[in-house]
Write an enzyme that holds these catalytic residues in place. Sequence first.
Site, PDB file in Angstrom:
ATOM      1  N   ASP A 142      -5.676   2.599 -43.058  1.00  0.00           N
ATOM      2  CA  ASP A 142      -6.255   3.820 -42.504  1.00  0.00           C
ATOM      3  C   ASP A 142      -6.664   4.760 -43.640  1.00  0.00           C
ATOM      4  OD1 ASP A 142      -5.758   5.389 -39.456  1.00  0.00           O
ATOM      5  OD2 ASP A 142      -6.368   6.559 -41.197  1.00  0.00           O
ATOM      6  N   PRO A 185     -24.167  19.100 -25.011  1.00  0.00           N
ATOM      7  CA  PRO A 185     -25.511  18.499 -24.931  1.00  0.00           C
ATOM      8  C   PRO A 185     -25.409  16.998 -24.642  1.00  0.00           C
ATOM      9  CG  PRO A 185     -25.254  19.780 -26.954  1.00  0.00           C
ATOM     10  CD  PRO A 185     -23.900  19.699 -26.323  1.00  0.00           C
ATOM     11  N   ASN A 219     -13.067  16.585 -14.376  1.00  0.00           N
ATOM     12  CA  ASN A 219     -12.320  17.346 -15.388  1.00  0.00           C
ATOM     13  C   ASN A 219     -11.536  18.519 -14.796  1.00  0.00           C
ATOM     14  OD1 ASN A 219     -13.344  15.606 -17.305  1.00  0.00           O
ATOM     15  ND2 ASN A 219     -15.079  16.932 -17.822  1.00  0.00           N
ATOM     16  N   TYR A 255     -22.058   9.492 -31.254  1.00  0.00           N
ATOM     17  CA  TYR A 255     -20.815   8.701 -31.266  1.00  0.00           C
ATOM     18  C   TYR A 255     -21.014   7.369 -30.553  1.00  0.00           C
ATOM     19  CZ  TYR A 255     -16.419   6.898 -29.421  1.00  0.00           C
ATOM     20  OH  TYR A 255     -15.396   6.057 -29.044  1.00  0.00           O
ATOM     21  N   LYS A 291     -21.058   3.398 -31.876  1.00  0.00           N
ATOM     22  CA  LYS A 291     -20.164   2.350 -31.358  1.00  0.00           C
ATOM     23  C   LYS A 291     -20.982   1.177 -30.801  1.00  0.00           C
ATOM     24  CE  LYS A 291     -16.173   2.405 -30.958  1.00  0.00           C
ATOM     25  NZ  LYS A 291     -15.084   1.973 -31.882  1.00  0.00           N
ATOM     26  N   THR A 298     -15.811   1.024 -26.540  1.00  0.00           N
ATOM     27  CA  THR A 298     -15.635   2.058 -25.523  1.00  0.00           C
ATOM     28  C   THR A 298     -16.625   1.885 -24.376  1.00  0.00           C
ATOM     29  OG1 THR A 298     -15.932   4.430 -25.150  1.00  0.00           O
ATOM     30  CG2 THR A 298     -17.088   3.528 -27.019  1.00  0.00           C
ATOM     31  N   ASP A 299     -16.254   2.395 -23.212  1.00  0.00           N
ATOM     32  CA  ASP A 299     -17.180   2.363 -22.064  1.00  0.00           C
ATOM     33  C   ASP A 299     -18.399   3.264 -22.298  1.00  0.00           C
ATOM     34  OD1 ASP A 299     -15.916   4.841 -21.794  1.00  0.00           O
ATOM     35  OD2 ASP A 299     -15.301   4.542 -19.706  1.00  0.00           O
ATOM     36  N   GLU A 300     -18.290   4.182 -23.282  1.00  0.00           N
ATOM     37  CA  GLU A 300     -19.404   5.121 -23.507  1.00  0.00           C
ATOM     38  C   GLU A 300     -20.672   4.421 -23.971  1.00  0.00           C
ATOM     39  OE1 GLU A 300     -18.652   8.836 -25.351  1.00  0.00           O
ATOM     40  OE2 GLU A 300     -16.632   8.972 -24.564  1.00  0.00           O
TER      41      GLU A 300
HETATM   42  P1  NAD Z   1      -8.663   8.651 -33.510  1.00  0.00           P
HETATM   43  O1  NAD Z   1      -9.800   9.524 -33.938  1.00  0.00           O
HETATM   44  O2  NAD Z   1      -7.431   9.271 -32.973  1.00  0.00           O
HETATM   45  O3  NAD Z   1      -8.225   7.727 -34.741  1.00  0.00           O
HETATM   46  C1  NAD Z   1      -9.131   7.121 -35.607  1.00  0.00           C
HETATM   47  C2  NAD Z   1      -8.361   6.639 -36.845  1.00  0.00           C
HETATM   48  O4  NAD Z   1      -9.292   5.956 -37.710  1.00  0.00           O
HETATM   49  C3  NAD Z   1      -7.734   7.753 -37.674  1.00  0.00           C
HETATM   50  O5  NAD Z   1      -6.414   7.417 -38.029  1.00  0.00           O
HETATM   51  C4  NAD Z   1      -8.618   7.833 -38.914  1.00  0.00           C
HETATM   52  O6  NAD Z   1      -7.930   8.279 -40.073  1.00  0.00           O
HETATM   53  C5  NAD Z   1      -9.079   6.389 -39.045  1.00  0.00           C
HETATM   54  N1  NAD Z   1     -10.347   6.264 -39.782  1.00  0.00           N
HETATM   55  C6  NAD Z   1     -11.481   6.984 -39.612  1.00  0.00           C
HETATM   56  N2  NAD Z   1     -12.420   6.582 -40.482  1.00  0.00           N
HETATM   57  C7  NAD Z   1     -11.880   5.548 -41.203  1.00  0.00           C
HETATM   58  C8  NAD Z   1     -12.368   4.709 -42.222  1.00  0.00           C
HETATM   59  N3  NAD Z   1     -13.604   4.847 -42.717  1.00  0.00           N
HETATM   60  N4  NAD Z   1     -11.559   3.740 -42.709  1.00  0.00           N
HETATM   61  C9  NAD Z   1     -10.287   3.598 -42.241  1.00  0.00           C
HETATM   62  N5  NAD Z   1      -9.766   4.385 -41.274  1.00  0.00           N
HETATM   63  C10 NAD Z   1     -10.559   5.341 -40.757  1.00  0.00           C
HETATM   64  O7  NAD Z   1      -9.293   7.631 -32.475  1.00  0.00           O
HETATM   65  P2  NAD Z   1      -8.631   6.955 -31.179  1.00  0.00           P
HETATM   66  O8  NAD Z   1      -8.820   7.848 -30.031  1.00  0.00           O
HETATM   67  O9  NAD Z   1      -7.294   6.444 -31.526  1.00  0.00           O
HETATM   68  O10 NAD Z   1      -9.638   5.731 -30.984  1.00  0.00           O
HETATM   69  C11 NAD Z   1      -9.417   4.502 -31.671  1.00  0.00           C
HETATM   70  C12 NAD Z   1     -10.561   3.545 -31.351  1.00  0.00           C
HETATM   71  O11 NAD Z   1     -10.620   3.331 -29.947  1.00  0.00           O
HETATM   72  C13 NAD Z   1     -11.933   4.059 -31.749  1.00  0.00           C
HETATM   73  O12 NAD Z   1     -12.664   2.975 -32.271  1.00  0.00           O
HETATM   74  C14 NAD Z   1     -12.541   4.563 -30.468  1.00  0.00           C
HETATM   75  O13 NAD Z   1     -13.938   4.449 -30.489  1.00  0.00           O
HETATM   76  C15 NAD Z   1     -11.927   3.631 -29.454  1.00  0.00           C
HETATM   77  N6  NAD Z   1     -11.750   4.168 -28.086  1.00  0.00           N
HETATM   78  C16 NAD Z   1     -11.114   5.349 -27.895  1.00  0.00           C
HETATM   79  C17 NAD Z   1     -10.906   5.822 -26.589  1.00  0.00           C
HETATM   80  C18 NAD Z   1     -10.181   7.122 -26.318  1.00  0.00           C
HETATM   81  O14 NAD Z   1     -10.133   7.553 -25.166  1.00  0.00           O
HETATM   82  N7  NAD Z   1      -9.593   7.777 -27.306  1.00  0.00           N
HETATM   83  C19 NAD Z   1     -11.358   5.065 -25.512  1.00  0.00           C
HETATM   84  C20 NAD Z   1     -12.011   3.846 -25.750  1.00  0.00           C
HETATM   85  C21 NAD Z   1     -12.179   3.414 -27.051  1.00  0.00           C
HETATM   86  O1  TDX Z   2     -12.800  21.283 -24.514  1.00  0.00           O
HETATM   87  C1  TDX Z   2     -13.247  20.388 -23.770  1.00  0.00           C
HETATM   88  N1  TDX Z   2     -13.739  20.721 -22.532  1.00  0.00           N
HETATM   89  C2  TDX Z   2     -14.274  19.801 -21.683  1.00  0.00           C
HETATM   90  O2  TDX Z   2     -14.709  20.141 -20.578  1.00  0.00           O
HETATM   91  C3  TDX Z   2     -13.283  19.006 -24.181  1.00  0.00           C
HETATM   92  C4  TDX Z   2     -12.763  18.592 -25.537  1.00  0.00           C
HETATM   93  C5  TDX Z   2     -13.813  18.091 -23.287  1.00  0.00           C
HETATM   94  N2  TDX Z   2     -14.307  18.470 -22.085  1.00  0.00           N
HETATM   95  C6  TDX Z   2     -14.861  17.441 -21.173  1.00  0.00           C
HETATM   96  C7  TDX Z   2     -15.913  16.542 -21.771  1.00  0.00           C
HETATM   97  C8  TDX Z   2     -15.688  15.236 -21.035  1.00  0.00           C
HETATM   98  O3  TDX Z   2     -16.380  15.265 -19.791  1.00  0.00           O
HETATM   99  O4  TDX Z   2     -13.771  16.583 -20.821  1.00  0.00           O
HETATM  100  C9  TDX Z   2     -14.185  15.218 -20.754  1.00  0.00           C
HETATM  101  C10 TDX Z   2     -13.390  14.403 -21.749  1.00  0.00           C
HETATM  102  O5  TDX Z   2     -13.793  14.810 -23.044  1.00  0.00           O
HETATM  103  P1  TDX Z   2     -13.172  14.156 -24.374  1.00  0.00           P
HETATM  104  O6  TDX Z   2     -11.699  14.240 -24.313  1.00  0.00           O
HETATM  105  O7  TDX Z   2     -13.892  14.744 -25.544  1.00  0.00           O
HETATM  106  O8  TDX Z   2     -13.541  12.607 -24.162  1.00  0.00           O
HETATM  107  P2  TDX Z   2     -14.942  11.847 -23.964  1.00  0.00           P
HETATM  108  O9  TDX Z   2     -16.077  12.623 -24.488  1.00  0.00           O
HETATM  109  O10 TDX Z   2     -14.997  11.391 -22.537  1.00  0.00           O
HETATM  110  O11 TDX Z   2     -14.700  10.580 -24.944  1.00  0.00           O
HETATM  111  C11 TDX Z   2     -13.405   9.933 -24.995  1.00  0.00           C
HETATM  112  O12 TDX Z   2     -13.386   8.757 -24.234  1.00  0.00           O
HETATM  113  C12 TDX Z   2     -14.067   7.631 -24.709  1.00  0.00           C
HETATM  114  C13 TDX Z   2     -12.997   9.620 -26.425  1.00  0.00           C
HETATM  115  O13 TDX Z   2     -13.048  10.803 -27.209  1.00  0.00           O
HETATM  116  C14 TDX Z   2     -13.837   8.539 -27.029  1.00  0.00           C
HETATM  117  O14 TDX Z   2     -13.379   8.212 -28.331  1.00  0.00           O
HETATM  118  C15 TDX Z   2     -13.773   7.335 -26.146  1.00  0.00           C
HETATM  119  O15 TDX Z   2     -14.655   6.351 -26.621  1.00  0.00           O
END
Ligand code: NAD
Ligand code: TDX
Length: 341
Positions: free
Chosen positions: A38, A279, A254, A155, A159, A130-132
Amino acid sequence: MSTPTVNILVTGGAGFIGTNFVRYMLAKRPAYNIINYDKLTYAGNLENLKNVETKQKYTFVKGDICDAEQLKATFEKYHINIVVNFAAESHVDRSILGAKVFVETNVLGTQTLLEVSKEFAVKRFIQVSTDEVYGSLGETGFFTEETPLQANSPYSASKAGADLLVRAYFETFKLPCLITRCSNNYGPYQFPEKLIPLVIVNALNDKPIPVYGDGMNVRDWLFVEDHCSAIDTVLHKGKVGEVYNIGGNNEMPNTEIVRRILAYLQKPESLIKFVTDRPGHDRRYAIDSTKIQRDLGWKPADTFETALPRTIQWYLNNRAWWERILSGDYQKYYELQYEKR
Ligand code: NAD
Ligand code: TDX
Protein backbone atom coordinates in the site's frame (compact mmCIF):
# COMPACT_ATOMS: atom_id res chain seq x y z
CA MET A 1 3.81 -33.84 -3.26
CA SER A 2 3.52 -30.88 -0.93
CA THR A 3 0.95 -28.15 -1.58
CA PRO A 4 2.62 -24.94 -2.80
CA THR A 5 2.54 -21.99 -0.38
CA VAL A 6 -0.09 -19.38 -1.12
CA ASN A 7 1.41 -15.88 -1.07
CA ILE A 8 -1.21 -13.23 -1.74
CA LEU A 9 -0.31 -9.67 -2.64
CA VAL A 10 -3.16 -7.53 -1.34
CA THR A 11 -2.73 -4.08 -2.83
CA GLY A 12 -4.45 -1.22 -1.01
CA GLY A 13 -4.66 -3.37 2.12
CA ALA A 14 -4.51 -0.32 4.41
CA GLY A 15 -7.74 1.12 2.99
CA PHE A 16 -11.29 0.37 4.05
CA ILE A 17 -12.11 -2.85 2.18
CA GLY A 18 -8.47 -3.97 2.01
CA THR A 19 -8.18 -3.79 5.80
CA ASN A 20 -11.30 -5.88 6.24
CA PHE A 21 -10.06 -8.35 3.62
CA VAL A 22 -6.64 -8.76 5.27
CA ARG A 23 -8.34 -9.43 8.61
CA TYR A 24 -10.86 -11.79 7.01
CA MET A 25 -8.21 -13.84 5.20
CA LEU A 26 -5.85 -14.11 8.18
CA ALA A 27 -8.74 -15.59 10.16
CA LYS A 28 -10.30 -17.73 7.41
CA ARG A 29 -7.12 -18.95 5.66
CA PRO A 30 -4.47 -19.20 8.38
CA ALA A 31 -2.01 -21.03 6.11
CA TYR A 32 -1.81 -18.20 3.58
CA ASN A 33 0.82 -15.48 3.62
CA ILE A 34 -0.70 -12.03 3.19
CA ILE A 35 1.53 -9.28 1.84
CA ASN A 36 -0.16 -5.91 2.14
CA TYR A 37 1.27 -3.53 -0.49
CA ASP A 38 0.00 0.00 0.00
CA LYS A 39 1.22 3.49 -0.88
CA LEU A 40 -0.42 4.98 2.22
CA THR A 41 -2.20 7.84 0.51
CA TYR A 42 -4.60 9.88 2.66
CA ALA A 43 -6.94 6.83 2.50
CA GLY A 44 -4.41 4.32 3.80
CA ASN A 45 -4.37 3.91 7.56
CA LEU A 46 -2.04 1.38 9.12
CA GLU A 47 -3.67 1.88 12.51
CA ASN A 48 -6.47 -0.27 11.07
CA LEU A 49 -4.13 -3.25 11.23
CA LYS A 50 -2.36 -2.54 14.51
CA ASN A 51 -3.30 -5.83 16.14
CA VAL A 52 -2.45 -8.05 13.18
CA GLU A 53 0.99 -6.55 12.60
CA THR A 54 2.75 -9.11 14.75
CA LYS A 55 1.16 -12.09 13.01
CA GLN A 56 3.72 -14.27 11.29
CA LYS A 57 1.59 -14.60 8.16
CA TYR A 58 1.22 -10.84 7.66
CA THR A 59 3.73 -8.46 6.08
CA PHE A 60 3.41 -4.80 5.19
CA VAL A 61 5.26 -3.19 2.28
CA LYS A 62 4.94 0.53 1.64
CA GLY A 63 4.74 0.70 -2.13
CA ASP A 64 3.06 2.18 -5.18
CA ILE A 65 1.35 0.00 -7.80
CA CYS A 66 2.71 2.41 -10.43
CA ASP A 67 6.29 1.49 -9.47
CA ALA A 68 7.25 -1.56 -11.56
CA GLU A 69 10.68 -1.96 -9.98
CA GLN A 70 9.36 -2.03 -6.45
CA LEU A 71 6.61 -4.41 -7.48
CA LYS A 72 9.13 -6.78 -9.06
CA ALA A 73 11.31 -6.71 -5.95
CA THR A 74 8.25 -7.49 -3.82
CA PHE A 75 7.04 -10.32 -6.07
CA GLU A 76 10.50 -11.83 -5.98
CA LYS A 77 11.09 -11.46 -2.27
CA TYR A 78 7.73 -12.87 -1.20
CA HIS A 79 7.18 -15.36 -4.05
CA ILE A 80 3.84 -13.80 -4.91
CA ASN A 81 1.52 -16.20 -6.71
CA ILE A 82 -1.87 -14.47 -6.20
CA VAL A 83 -2.81 -10.80 -6.57
CA VAL A 84 -5.94 -9.10 -5.24
CA ASN A 85 -5.96 -5.51 -6.44
CA PHE A 86 -7.84 -3.12 -4.14
CA ALA A 87 -5.41 -0.21 -4.59
CA ALA A 88 -7.22 2.75 -6.07
CA GLU A 89 -8.30 6.30 -5.68
CA SER A 90 -11.87 5.58 -4.63
CA HIS A 91 -13.81 8.76 -3.91
CA VAL A 92 -16.08 10.15 -6.65
CA ASP A 93 -16.07 13.73 -5.29
CA ARG A 94 -12.26 13.83 -5.31
CA SER A 95 -12.23 12.62 -8.94
CA ILE A 96 -14.40 15.61 -9.86
CA LEU A 97 -11.91 17.98 -8.21
CA GLY A 98 -8.87 16.32 -9.84
CA ALA A 99 -9.03 13.36 -12.22
CA LYS A 100 -5.33 12.87 -13.03
CA VAL A 101 -4.32 10.81 -10.02
CA PHE A 102 -7.33 8.56 -10.69
CA VAL A 103 -5.99 7.77 -14.16
CA GLU A 104 -2.46 7.33 -12.81
CA THR A 105 -3.35 4.89 -10.03
CA ASN A 106 -6.48 3.19 -11.31
CA VAL A 107 -5.48 2.81 -14.97
CA LEU A 108 -1.68 3.00 -15.19
CA GLY A 109 -1.19 1.42 -11.78
CA THR A 110 -3.40 -1.53 -12.69
CA GLN A 111 -1.59 -1.95 -16.03
CA THR A 112 1.79 -1.92 -14.25
CA LEU A 113 0.54 -4.53 -11.78
CA LEU A 114 -0.80 -6.68 -14.62
CA GLU A 115 2.53 -6.51 -16.43
CA VAL A 116 4.51 -7.58 -13.36
CA SER A 117 1.95 -10.29 -12.60
CA LYS A 118 2.45 -11.60 -16.14
CA GLU A 119 6.21 -11.59 -15.74
CA PHE A 120 5.93 -13.59 -12.51
CA ALA A 121 3.20 -15.87 -13.95
CA VAL A 122 0.78 -15.49 -11.03
CA LYS A 123 -1.92 -18.15 -10.64
CA ARG A 124 -4.79 -15.70 -10.08
CA PHE A 125 -5.27 -11.95 -10.51
CA ILE A 126 -8.44 -10.56 -8.94
CA GLN A 127 -9.42 -7.04 -9.97
CA VAL A 128 -11.71 -5.46 -7.38
CA SER A 129 -13.97 -3.28 -9.47
CA THR A 130 -17.27 -1.52 -8.89
CA ASP A 131 -20.87 -1.39 -10.09
CA GLU A 132 -20.24 2.27 -10.98
CA VAL A 133 -18.62 1.19 -14.26
CA TYR A 134 -22.14 0.37 -15.54
CA GLY A 135 -23.34 3.97 -15.13
CA SER A 136 -26.76 4.85 -13.78
CA LEU A 137 -30.15 3.11 -13.70
CA GLY A 138 -33.63 4.61 -13.83
CA GLU A 139 -36.39 3.56 -11.44
CA THR A 140 -36.28 -0.08 -12.56
CA GLY A 141 -33.82 -2.72 -13.75
CA PHE A 142 -30.54 -4.18 -12.50
CA PHE A 143 -26.92 -4.29 -13.64
CA THR A 144 -25.89 -7.73 -14.91
CA GLU A 145 -22.41 -8.74 -16.04
CA GLU A 146 -23.61 -8.12 -19.62
CA THR A 147 -24.67 -4.50 -19.01
CA PRO A 148 -22.49 -2.24 -21.21
CA LEU A 149 -19.92 -0.10 -19.44
CA GLN A 150 -21.16 3.48 -19.26
CA ALA A 151 -19.11 5.22 -16.60
CA ASN A 152 -20.17 8.76 -15.70
CA SER A 153 -17.53 10.09 -13.29
CA PRO A 154 -13.75 10.31 -13.74
CA TYR A 155 -13.53 7.74 -10.91
CA SER A 156 -15.78 5.20 -12.59
CA ALA A 157 -14.22 5.90 -16.01
CA SER A 158 -10.79 5.08 -14.57
CA LYS A 159 -12.14 1.87 -13.00
CA ALA A 160 -13.76 0.91 -16.32
CA GLY A 161 -10.42 1.54 -18.06
CA ALA A 162 -8.74 -0.79 -15.58
CA ASP A 163 -11.39 -3.47 -16.16
CA LEU A 164 -10.77 -3.37 -19.91
CA LEU A 165 -7.03 -3.72 -19.39
CA VAL A 166 -7.60 -6.71 -17.11
CA ARG A 167 -9.80 -8.27 -19.77
CA ALA A 168 -7.14 -7.56 -22.40
CA TYR A 169 -4.41 -9.25 -20.33
CA PHE A 170 -6.63 -12.31 -20.07
CA GLU A 171 -7.53 -12.39 -23.76
CA THR A 172 -4.08 -11.51 -25.12
CA PHE A 173 -1.66 -13.03 -22.62
CA LYS A 174 -3.88 -15.64 -20.92
CA LEU A 175 -3.12 -14.07 -17.54
CA PRO A 176 -5.61 -15.83 -15.22
CA CYS A 177 -7.66 -12.76 -14.32
CA LEU A 178 -11.10 -12.39 -12.75
CA ILE A 179 -13.06 -9.19 -12.16
CA THR A 180 -15.51 -8.51 -9.35
CA ARG A 181 -17.96 -5.59 -9.50
CA CYS A 182 -19.46 -4.78 -6.15
CA SER A 183 -22.06 -2.30 -4.97
CA ASN A 184 -21.55 0.28 -2.17
CA ASN A 185 -19.88 -1.12 0.93
CA TYR A 186 -20.26 -0.02 4.54
CA GLY A 187 -18.76 -1.21 7.82
CA PRO A 188 -15.81 -0.71 10.18
CA TYR A 189 -12.74 1.29 9.06
CA GLN A 190 -14.45 3.24 6.27
CA PHE A 191 -12.83 6.64 5.77
CA PRO A 192 -15.22 9.35 6.96
CA GLU A 193 -15.47 11.04 3.57
CA LYS A 194 -17.97 8.39 2.35
CA LEU A 195 -21.67 8.81 3.09
CA ILE A 196 -22.30 6.43 6.01
CA PRO A 197 -19.22 7.20 8.17
CA LEU A 198 -19.52 10.91 7.30
CA VAL A 199 -23.10 10.99 8.59
CA ILE A 200 -22.18 9.11 11.78
CA VAL A 201 -19.16 11.30 12.54
CA ASN A 202 -20.91 14.59 11.76
CA ALA A 203 -23.95 13.59 13.80
CA LEU A 204 -21.78 12.66 16.78
CA ASN A 205 -20.09 16.07 16.48
CA ASP A 206 -23.49 17.82 16.05
CA LYS A 207 -22.33 19.12 12.67
CA PRO A 208 -24.54 19.61 9.56
CA ILE A 209 -25.00 16.58 7.31
CA PRO A 210 -24.68 17.50 3.61
CA VAL A 211 -27.19 15.62 1.45
CA TYR A 212 -26.65 16.12 -2.28
CA GLY A 213 -29.58 17.22 -4.48
CA ASP A 214 -32.96 15.83 -3.44
CA GLY A 215 -31.38 12.97 -1.47
CA MET A 216 -33.34 10.39 -3.47
CA ASN A 217 -30.35 8.78 -5.18
CA VAL A 218 -30.36 5.05 -4.54
CA ARG A 219 -27.41 2.76 -3.78
CA ASP A 220 -27.39 -1.01 -3.18
CA TRP A 221 -25.57 -1.39 0.16
CA LEU A 222 -23.45 -4.41 1.11
CA PHE A 223 -21.76 -5.06 4.45
CA VAL A 224 -18.00 -5.12 3.89
CA GLU A 225 -17.51 -8.63 5.32
CA ASP A 226 -19.92 -9.97 2.71
CA HIS A 227 -17.76 -8.34 0.04
CA CYS A 228 -14.69 -10.05 1.56
CA SER A 229 -16.37 -13.46 1.56
CA ALA A 230 -17.42 -12.91 -2.05
CA ILE A 231 -13.85 -12.12 -3.13
CA ASP A 232 -12.58 -15.17 -1.26
CA THR A 233 -15.21 -17.25 -3.08
CA VAL A 234 -14.25 -15.83 -6.49
CA LEU A 235 -10.57 -16.42 -5.71
CA HIS A 236 -11.17 -20.11 -4.96
CA LYS A 237 -14.11 -21.05 -7.17
CA GLY A 238 -14.32 -18.40 -9.89
CA LYS A 239 -13.63 -19.15 -13.52
CA VAL A 240 -10.75 -17.19 -15.06
CA GLY A 241 -11.75 -14.57 -17.61
CA GLU A 242 -15.14 -14.07 -15.93
CA VAL A 243 -16.76 -11.04 -14.33
CA TYR A 244 -18.83 -11.50 -11.14
CA ASN A 245 -21.27 -8.91 -9.84
CA ILE A 246 -21.56 -8.71 -6.04
CA GLY A 247 -24.52 -7.04 -4.36
CA GLY A 248 -26.68 -7.09 -1.30
CA ASN A 249 -30.21 -6.65 -2.69
CA ASN A 250 -30.38 -3.79 -0.29
CA GLU A 251 -31.44 -0.64 -2.14
CA MET A 252 -32.09 2.52 -0.22
CA PRO A 253 -32.33 6.27 -0.96
CA ASN A 254 -29.72 8.43 0.76
CA THR A 255 -32.22 10.37 2.89
CA GLU A 256 -33.59 7.15 4.36
CA ILE A 257 -30.09 6.04 5.40
CA VAL A 258 -29.37 9.42 6.98
CA ARG A 259 -32.66 9.28 8.91
CA ARG A 260 -31.95 5.77 10.20
CA ILE A 261 -28.52 6.79 11.45
CA LEU A 262 -29.87 9.93 13.14
CA ALA A 263 -32.65 7.90 14.77
CA TYR A 264 -30.16 5.34 16.11
CA LEU A 265 -27.95 8.10 17.52
CA GLN A 266 -30.97 10.04 18.83
CA LYS A 267 -29.86 13.14 16.92
CA PRO A 268 -32.31 15.63 15.34
CA GLU A 269 -33.19 15.60 11.63
CA SER A 270 -32.56 19.34 11.65
CA LEU A 271 -28.87 18.44 11.15
CA ILE A 272 -29.71 17.46 7.54
CA LYS A 273 -28.67 20.13 5.07
CA PHE A 274 -29.67 19.71 1.42
CA VAL A 275 -26.77 21.04 -0.69
CA THR A 276 -25.95 21.47 -4.40
CA ASP A 277 -25.98 18.17 -6.22
CA ARG A 278 -22.80 16.28 -7.19
CA PRO A 279 -22.12 16.93 -10.92
CA GLY A 280 -23.01 13.85 -13.00
CA HIS A 281 -24.57 12.25 -9.90
CA ASP A 282 -25.66 8.69 -10.75
CA ARG A 283 -29.32 8.23 -9.82
CA ARG A 284 -29.55 4.58 -8.97
CA TYR A 285 -27.36 1.49 -8.71
CA ALA A 286 -28.81 -2.00 -8.30
CA ILE A 287 -26.85 -5.20 -8.76
CA ASP A 288 -28.11 -8.52 -10.09
CA SER A 289 -25.79 -11.00 -8.38
CA THR A 290 -27.50 -14.16 -9.68
CA LYS A 291 -24.30 -15.36 -11.37
CA ILE A 292 -22.09 -15.53 -8.26
CA GLN A 293 -24.97 -16.96 -6.21
CA ARG A 294 -25.90 -19.61 -8.77
CA ASP A 295 -22.44 -20.59 -10.10
CA LEU A 296 -20.28 -20.16 -7.00
CA GLY A 297 -22.80 -20.58 -4.16
CA TRP A 298 -22.06 -17.23 -2.49
CA LYS A 299 -24.70 -15.22 -0.69
CA PRO A 300 -24.54 -12.28 1.72
CA ALA A 301 -24.86 -13.09 5.42
CA ASP A 302 -26.04 -9.62 6.50
CA THR A 303 -28.67 -7.03 5.71
CA PHE A 304 -29.01 -3.38 6.65
CA GLU A 305 -31.25 -4.42 9.54
CA THR A 306 -28.44 -6.42 11.13
CA ALA A 307 -25.26 -4.68 9.97
CA LEU A 308 -26.13 -0.95 9.96
CA PRO A 309 -26.64 -0.83 13.77
CA ARG A 310 -23.43 -2.86 14.23
CA THR A 311 -21.57 -0.41 12.00
CA ILE A 312 -22.85 2.64 13.87
CA GLN A 313 -21.94 0.95 17.14
CA TRP A 314 -18.40 0.34 15.85
CA TYR A 315 -17.96 4.08 15.22
CA LEU A 316 -19.34 4.80 18.70
CA ASN A 317 -16.90 2.31 20.24
CA ASN A 318 -13.94 3.51 18.18
CA ARG A 319 -14.16 7.25 18.56
CA ALA A 320 -10.37 7.59 18.94
CA TRP A 321 -9.89 5.90 15.53
CA TRP A 322 -11.89 8.49 13.61
CA GLU A 323 -10.79 11.41 15.77
CA ARG A 324 -7.19 10.63 14.79
CA ILE A 325 -8.30 10.78 11.15
CA LEU A 326 -9.99 14.13 11.63
CA SER A 327 -6.86 15.51 13.35
CA GLY A 328 -4.47 13.95 10.78
CA ASP A 329 -2.54 12.05 13.50
CA TYR A 330 -3.22 8.67 11.84
CA GLN A 331 -0.69 9.60 9.15
CA LYS A 332 2.15 9.60 11.66
CA TYR A 333 1.76 5.92 12.49
CA TYR A 334 3.95 4.51 9.71
CA GLU A 335 6.80 6.86 10.52
CA LEU A 336 6.64 6.02 14.22
CA GLN A 337 6.16 2.25 13.96
CA TYR A 338 8.02 1.28 10.79
CA GLU A 339 10.63 3.86 9.82
CA LYS A 340 12.33 3.70 13.19
CA ARG A 341 12.78 -0.08 12.87
P1 NAD B 1 -9.97 3.26 0.04
O1 NAD B 1 -9.85 4.59 -0.63
O2 NAD B 1 -10.47 3.19 1.43
O3 NAD B 1 -8.54 2.54 0.02
C1 NAD B 1 -7.68 2.56 -1.07
C2 NAD B 1 -6.30 2.10 -0.60
O4 NAD B 1 -5.43 2.06 -1.75
C3 NAD B 1 -5.63 3.01 0.42
O5 NAD B 1 -5.07 2.26 1.46
C4 NAD B 1 -4.54 3.72 -0.38
O6 NAD B 1 -3.42 4.09 0.41
C5 NAD B 1 -4.18 2.65 -1.41
N1 NAD B 1 -3.58 3.22 -2.63
C6 NAD B 1 -4.02 4.28 -3.35
N2 NAD B 1 -3.20 4.50 -4.39
C7 NAD B 1 -2.23 3.53 -4.35
C8 NAD B 1 -1.13 3.21 -5.16
N3 NAD B 1 -0.82 3.94 -6.24
N4 NAD B 1 -0.38 2.13 -4.85
C9 NAD B 1 -0.67 1.38 -3.74
N5 NAD B 1 -1.70 1.65 -2.92
C10 NAD B 1 -2.48 2.71 -3.23
O7 NAD B 1 -10.85 2.38 -0.94
P2 NAD B 1 -11.91 1.23 -0.60
O8 NAD B 1 -13.22 1.84 -0.37
O9 NAD B 1 -11.32 0.31 0.39
O10 NAD B 1 -11.98 0.51 -2.02
C11 NAD B 1 -11.05 -0.52 -2.35
C12 NAD B 1 -11.30 -0.97 -3.79
O11 NAD B 1 -12.64 -1.45 -3.90
C13 NAD B 1 -11.17 0.13 -4.82
O12 NAD B 1 -10.53 -0.42 -5.95
C14 NAD B 1 -12.58 0.54 -5.14
O13 NAD B 1 -12.70 1.01 -6.45
C15 NAD B 1 -13.32 -0.76 -4.95
N6 NAD B 1 -14.74 -0.66 -4.53
C16 NAD B 1 -15.08 0.08 -3.46
C17 NAD B 1 -16.42 0.13 -3.04
C18 NAD B 1 -16.86 0.93 -1.83
O14 NAD B 1 -18.06 1.03 -1.58
N7 NAD B 1 -15.95 1.49 -1.04
C19 NAD B 1 -17.38 -0.60 -3.75
C20 NAD B 1 -16.98 -1.36 -4.86
C21 NAD B 1 -15.65 -1.39 -5.22
O1 TDX C 1 -21.64 14.14 1.79
C1 TDX C 1 -22.24 13.36 1.02
N1 TDX C 1 -23.57 13.58 0.74
C2 TDX C 1 -24.28 12.80 -0.11
O2 TDX C 1 -25.47 13.03 -0.34
C3 TDX C 1 -21.58 12.24 0.40
C4 TDX C 1 -20.12 11.97 0.67
C5 TDX C 1 -22.33 11.45 -0.45
N2 TDX C 1 -23.63 11.72 -0.71
C6 TDX C 1 -24.39 10.83 -1.62
C7 TDX C 1 -23.75 10.59 -2.97
C8 TDX C 1 -24.19 9.18 -3.30
O3 TDX C 1 -25.48 9.21 -3.89
O4 TDX C 1 -24.44 9.55 -0.99
C9 TDX C 1 -24.29 8.49 -1.94
C10 TDX C 1 -23.07 7.67 -1.58
O5 TDX C 1 -21.93 8.48 -1.80
P1 TDX C 1 -20.44 7.94 -1.54
O6 TDX C 1 -20.35 7.41 -0.17
O7 TDX C 1 -19.50 9.02 -1.97
O8 TDX C 1 -20.39 6.67 -2.52
P2 TDX C 1 -20.60 6.53 -4.11
O9 TDX C 1 -20.36 7.79 -4.82
O10 TDX C 1 -21.90 5.83 -4.32
O11 TDX C 1 -19.37 5.52 -4.44
C11 TDX C 1 -19.05 4.43 -3.54
O12 TDX C 1 -19.56 3.21 -4.01
C12 TDX C 1 -18.96 2.60 -5.11
C13 TDX C 1 -17.55 4.31 -3.34
O13 TDX C 1 -17.02 5.55 -2.90
C14 TDX C 1 -16.85 3.82 -4.57
O14 TDX C 1 -15.46 3.64 -4.31
C15 TDX C 1 -17.47 2.53 -5.00
O15 TDX C 1 -16.91 2.13 -6.22
